[in-house]
Design a protein around this motif. Structure first.
Motif, mmCIF file in Angstrom:
data_model
loop_
_atom_site.group_PDB
_atom_site.id
_atom_site.type_symbol
_atom_site.label_atom_id
_atom_site.label_comp_id
_atom_site.label_asym_id
_atom_site.label_seq_id
_atom_site.Cartn_x
_atom_site.Cartn_y
_atom_site.Cartn_z
ATOM 1 N N SER A 529 -30.644 -46.486 -42.488
ATOM 2 C CA SER A 529 -29.592 -45.774 -41.643
ATOM 3 C C SER A 529 -29.063 -46.986 -40.508
ATOM 4 N N VAL A 530 -29.783 -47.839 -40.388
ATOM 5 C CA VAL A 530 -29.384 -49.016 -39.556
ATOM 6 C C VAL A 530 -27.729 -49.254 -39.729
ATOM 7 N N GLN A 531 -26.730 -49.145 -38.924
ATOM 8 C CA GLN A 531 -25.357 -49.329 -38.987
ATOM 9 C C GLN A 531 -24.806 -50.458 -37.863
ATOM 10 N N PRO A 532 -23.497 -50.790 -38.110
ATOM 11 C CA PRO A 532 -23.278 -52.141 -37.049
ATOM 12 C C PRO A 532 -22.890 -51.137 -36.003
ATOM 13 N N TYR A 533 -22.729 -52.028 -34.842
ATOM 14 C CA TYR A 533 -22.338 -51.526 -33.639
ATOM 15 C C TYR A 533 -20.908 -51.146 -33.624
ATOM 16 N N LEU A 652 -19.458 -63.043 -40.634
ATOM 17 C CA LEU A 652 -20.995 -63.118 -40.660
ATOM 18 C C LEU A 652 -21.913 -62.279 -41.692
ATOM 19 N N GLY A 653 -20.873 -61.294 -42.239
ATOM 20 C CA GLY A 653 -21.614 -60.375 -43.145
ATOM 21 C C GLY A 653 -21.956 -59.077 -42.618
ATOM 22 N N VAL A 654 -21.361 -58.786 -41.308
ATOM 23 C CA VAL A 654 -21.516 -57.373 -40.698
ATOM 24 C C VAL A 654 -20.582 -56.537 -41.560
ATOM 25 N N PRO A 655 -21.003 -55.219 -42.303
ATOM 26 C CA PRO A 655 -20.000 -54.380 -42.989
ATOM 27 C C PRO A 655 -19.129 -53.640 -42.230
ATOM 28 N N ARG A 701 -27.278 -46.625 -27.556
ATOM 29 C CA ARG A 701 -27.322 -47.032 -28.973
ATOM 30 C C ARG A 701 -28.677 -47.787 -29.122
ATOM 31 N N LEU A 702 -29.255 -48.384 -28.310
ATOM 32 C CA LEU A 702 -30.548 -49.128 -28.582
ATOM 33 C C LEU A 702 -31.428 -48.271 -29.362
ATOM 34 N N GLY A 703 -31.889 -48.797 -30.226
ATOM 35 C CA GLY A 703 -33.142 -48.158 -30.946
ATOM 36 C C GLY A 703 -32.829 -46.740 -31.725
ATOM 37 N N ILE A 706 -33.058 -45.908 -36.417
ATOM 38 C CA ILE A 706 -34.074 -45.523 -37.100
ATOM 39 C C ILE A 706 -34.420 -44.114 -37.076
ATOM 40 N N THR A 707 -33.964 -43.285 -35.926
ATOM 41 C CA THR A 707 -34.421 -41.991 -35.929
ATOM 42 C C THR A 707 -33.516 -41.157 -36.721
#
Lengths: 711, 187
Positions: A529-533, A652-655, A701-703, A706-707
């Protein structure tokens, strides 16, 4: 044997020595200002370039690279010529080194207050300056190794072993840690992200302490202390053992800065055990220094120089005892994120680095200028006021650290945090901050006495620019080991193998610790669930980095009940995979922000709250010591840079999806509008392209990721 | 001086290393202090044990430690007998005194005052209901999307009851610094 006559170059020594004093005063002055800012937030003056977050990196970089840096160059340029019985290899390289380094310092002093930073501690300098540092460092090394090649002394003395290890290790650390993709003339993204960035950064950060603030200082000590005491070095064998043990073990210890954080357990354990093993090799230097003074103790009473050395070496012993102590996980659980670390480094910087450099220059200046010290009495005065300043600086901070840590961790019988309001734990220690500022002021006064005394000494004499010396030429000797020659004695007369061995000693730990972090996937468990900004959040993150928020706010919840109750779920390695650079921080002047955006979590604040708080923190939290950021509301987001940043992140590989850079600005303004609309519904009018919206978007957006369950 | 004589005697014997002379600096052939070497060896042995304990014999990880800490805290938590279904509006002076103290110590005014971040608590308009049970629930469980902190992790139910009662009895109708204007239903 033919006796050769040659001249030592003292001009270069005077140049480096002079700027050591100049930049030292500047560095301490900035330190005093930021100490006052923590106690009195009005001292931030509502000016971007005078806020704590921008000046704190200026202070640390000035002390490390300008004050101590020039100090060790002074020591190296003076002692190497004499220990190797030759002039330095090249006057020109020496001048390029000197002027190049001063230009770097000036560039740093301009760019850091302007907010150009890489956002990593002691590696804040932006990429063009980093390249300049690397080039000038190579010039220094070239000049040093060249001097070794033309020496008239067969064996290389222990001081120079330490200089050699300094040169090669700093070169490696500097280049590897600063690798980045530029997104502007002074902006860039670290090529590493999250825990890899943290690991590389503290491998660098810890070993900047080791190989910039320790090994060259030991080199300085091994020349200037026996010279001033006129006593032989206590133990040659101890020199050998502690030199090799020190450089081999030190390089591993970096992860002790990341204990109980989202770092693989094996890396943390390496940080713990290598720090503990480092204790005695560190003390080897102190013991060899103090025992060299045997038979000279009666002169310590009268000589300011020797007094500085005694306290300097003792401060080294204290901080190298404290280092392993703070590396034990149980102690670190209390000390980390508090002022303990700050007190610890100041014992090192004020006591060890400062006092060794003061002692060196007090001894050196009368010799360079062929005169007596202007005032021995004033030098003694400097010693006492400096020592007192250091004590009044450090003791209150230890007190503050333990007080605050205990407040953070205390629970009531009902099972609640005893001090749920973070502010209470800051207000409680502010009196200690007044005292520490006073201690810093005393240290500064001593420093000014030092500057005055050395200037007057120089004026009362005349520089011996070219100092005549003579020595026999070095006879050729076969490369192989002679009978009866110990292996170490053999390598001491051959500088190339010596340098290679030193490189191997520091490469082993570096490779074993860093490479698995990049190669072994299990070290960073991914979280789907961790996505780019979003572009707006990314812009906000860049502002967060620019303002040096990490100097006061961590983004790392450790797995302690006291932290998960206060901040929310503890941090996981997989949450930081798009964080170029990582922003975990090392000190909590304010609360941790890792879970700032989690709706329903203990840290969540509304957009309106953030807006008011950034504009005037004291309107929301009366006792807050945070600076105000009114320019977030007047300044526009740099929209032109957004596509460049997205593309750099893609590299840098951020999708981000193919072509996302083209629609990123549109996406940004849309998200900005939605936050502006929400603010408007609460009576606040703000245009959709203002920095405040980006920072709020980042905070929210911070944290959060994962929720959410995976889409 | 006596010290110098002693020193000269010491350096005249074999301890001075003859071929070690660097710009006049000499070196002695002393062994490293034994205590230093023993502690060094001990630190290496300790390190081996440390790594074996945590990584070969699977000593507790930091997450294991955390789970233990949380389980212990849960076991120690006092039993709560507060009846949340039948909340009574408190009117006694003691409750009011506690209420005003808690209202200040939790810095409620930072949001519910002049900053206009939270709702005005002095007027007759209530977004989430104006009875004591509604106010109690908002304080206890918060209102996540608006940024209202859930105070259940900071205050006991009795304390929340005291604040809620204080708000409804003393604060409602008091002069306001909030300038947002009425929100919610008039009650």
């Amino acid at each position: 044997m033919e006796q050769q006559t040659f001249y030592y170059d003292n001009k270069i020594v005077r140049l480096f020595g002079g700027v050591t004093i100049l930049w030292g005063v500047v560095g301490v002055l900035v330190g005093l200002l930021i100490a006052l800012q923590l106690a009195f937030p009005a001292m931030n003056f509502n000016l971007p370039w005078l806020t704590f977050g921008r000046l704190r990196p200026l202070h640390t970089n000035a002390i490390i690279f300008a004050f101590v840096g020039n100090g060790i160059f002074t020591a190296a340029y003076y002692s190497m010529q004499r220990l190797l019985k030759t002039r330095m290899y090249s006057d020109l390289l020496g001048r390029i080194h000197f002027w190049g380094w001063q230009l770097i310092i000036v560039a740093a002093a301009i760019t850091l207050p302007l907010g150009y930073t890489q956002g990593k501690e002691y590696a804040e300098l932006s990429w063009p300056i980093d390249i300049a540092v690397a080039l000038i460092w190579v010039v220094f090394g070239w000049n040093m190794l060249g001097t070794l090649a033309i020496r008239r002394v067969r064996h290389i003395y222990v001081a120079i072993w330490f200089y050699i290890s300094t040169f090669i290790t700093i070169a490696v650390l500097w280049i590897v840690n600063n690798l980045a993709i530029p997104t502007g003339w002074f902006e860039s993204y670290s090529i590493y992200a999250g825990i890899q960035d943290a690991l590389v950064q503290w491998w660098y950060g810890h070993n900047a302490v080791a190989f910039f603030l320790t090994t060259p200082m030991l080199g300085l000590m091994y020349y200037f202390l026996p010279k001033a005491a006129n006593r032989p070095v206590y133990s040659y064998k101890l020199s050998i053992i502690h030199f090799w043990a020190l450089i081999f073990l030190y390089i591993w210890a970096g992860p002790h800065h990341l204990l109980y954080q989202a770092l693989p357990a094996w890396a943390q354990s390496m940080g713990v055990v290598f720090s503990v093993m480092l204790l005695m090799p560190s003390w080897g230097g102190m013991v060899n220094g103090l025992l060299t003074l045997r038979g000279a103790w009666d002169r310590v009473r009268d000589s300011a120089v020797l007094k500085f050395y005694v306290v300097g070496v003792t401060a080294y012993g204290m901080s190298t005892f404290e280092g392993p102590l703070l590396s034990l996980k149980s102690v670190n659980a209390i000390s980390h994120f508090t002022d303990w670390t700050i007190a610890h480094v100041h014992i090192g910087a004020m006591g060890w680095n400062g006092f060794m450099i003061f002692g060196m220059i007090y001894w050196l200046w009368p010799r360079l200028f062929n005169t007596k010290m202007y005032s021995e009495k004033m030098a003694n005065g400097h010693f006492w006021i400096g020592t007192l300043g250091m004590i009044i600086y450090a003791v209150p901070l230890y007190w503050a650290a333990i007080t605050q840590a205990l407040m953070w961790k205390e629970f009531t019988p009902e099972g609640f945090l005893a001090y749920p309001n973070f502010m209470e734990t800051v207000t409680q220690i502010l009196p200690m901050y007044y005292l520490r500022s006073f201690g810093g002021l005393l240290y500064l006064i001593g420093f000014l006495m030092f500057a005055f005394n050395t200037i007057m000494t120089a004026r009362s004499g005349k520089l011996i620019a070219e100092e005549e010396a003579s020595a026999p030429a070095l006879e050729p000797m076969k490369k192989s080991r002679e009978s009866g020659e110990t292996p170490h004695r053999w390598v001491e007369r051959r500088w190339v193998p010596f340098t290679i061995w030193a490189f191997i000693a520091i490469a082993i730990g570096s490779i074993i610790e860093l490479v698995p972090g990049f190669m072994v996937k299990s070290n960073v468990p991914t979280i789907e669930s961790v996505q780019p900004y979003t572009p707006l959040e990314l812009a906000g993150r860049d502002i967060y980095v620019r303002e040096g928020c990490y100097t006061c706010h961590s983004q790392q919840v450790r797995p302690f009940r006291s932290e998960t109750e206060r901040y929310g779920e503890y941090s996981k390695a997989g949450e930081f995979v798009y964080d170029h650079p990582y922003q975990w921080g090392s000190r909590r002047m304010g609360p941790d922000l890792a879970r700032e955006g989690v709706v329903g979590g203990p840290m969540y604040k509304s957009n309106t709250w953030h807006y008011n708080h950034f504009l005037r923190p004291q309107d929301v939290i009366a006792e807050s010591v945070m600076p105000a950021y009114p320019w977030f509301i007047s300044d526009q987001i740099d929209l032109e840079a957004i596509p460049v940043k997205i593309r750099a992140m893609q590299t840098l590989g951020v999708p981000y999806a193919e072509g996302f850079d083209l629609i990123a600005v549109e996406n940004l303004l849309k998200q900005g509008q939605s936050i502006a609309d929400d603010l408007k519904s609460n009576g606040i009018e703000v245009e959709k392209d203002r920095e405040i919206l980006a920072v709020i978007a980042y905070m929210q957006r911070l944290g959060v990721d994962i929720t959410k369950s995976h889409k | 001086m006596a010290n110098d004589e002693q020193y000269n005697q010491e350096t005249q014997d074999s301890k001075l290393m003859i071929d070690h002379d660097y710009d006049g600096i000499k070196e002695l052939d002393n062994p490293p202090p034994p205590w230093l070497m023993y502690i060094f060896y001990a630190s290496i042995v300790w390190s081996v044990f440390y790594v074996f304990y945590y990584h070969v014999y699977d000593g507790p990880s930091q997450i294991d430690e955390y789970n233990t800490e949380m389980a212990e805290a849960e076991a120690d938590r006092p039993v709560n007998n507060f009846d949340e279904e039948n909340i009574v509006l408190l009117t006694d002076d003691a409750a009011m005194a506690e209420g005003v103290k808690l209202y200040a110590s939790k810095a409620c005014d930072a949001c519910h005052g002049a900053s206009n971040i939270g709702a005005d608590l002095t007027d007759n308009f209530w977004i989430n209901g104006g009875d004591v049970a509604s106010v109690f629930k908002i304080i206890k469980y918060g209102k996540a999307e608006k940024g209202m902190t859930p105070f259940q992790s900071q205050l006991t139910d009795e304390q929340i009851n005291q604040i809620a009662s204080y708000i409804l009895i003393k604060l409602k109708g008091a002069p306001t610094t909030n300038t947002k204007g009425p929100e919610g239903e008039e009650i």
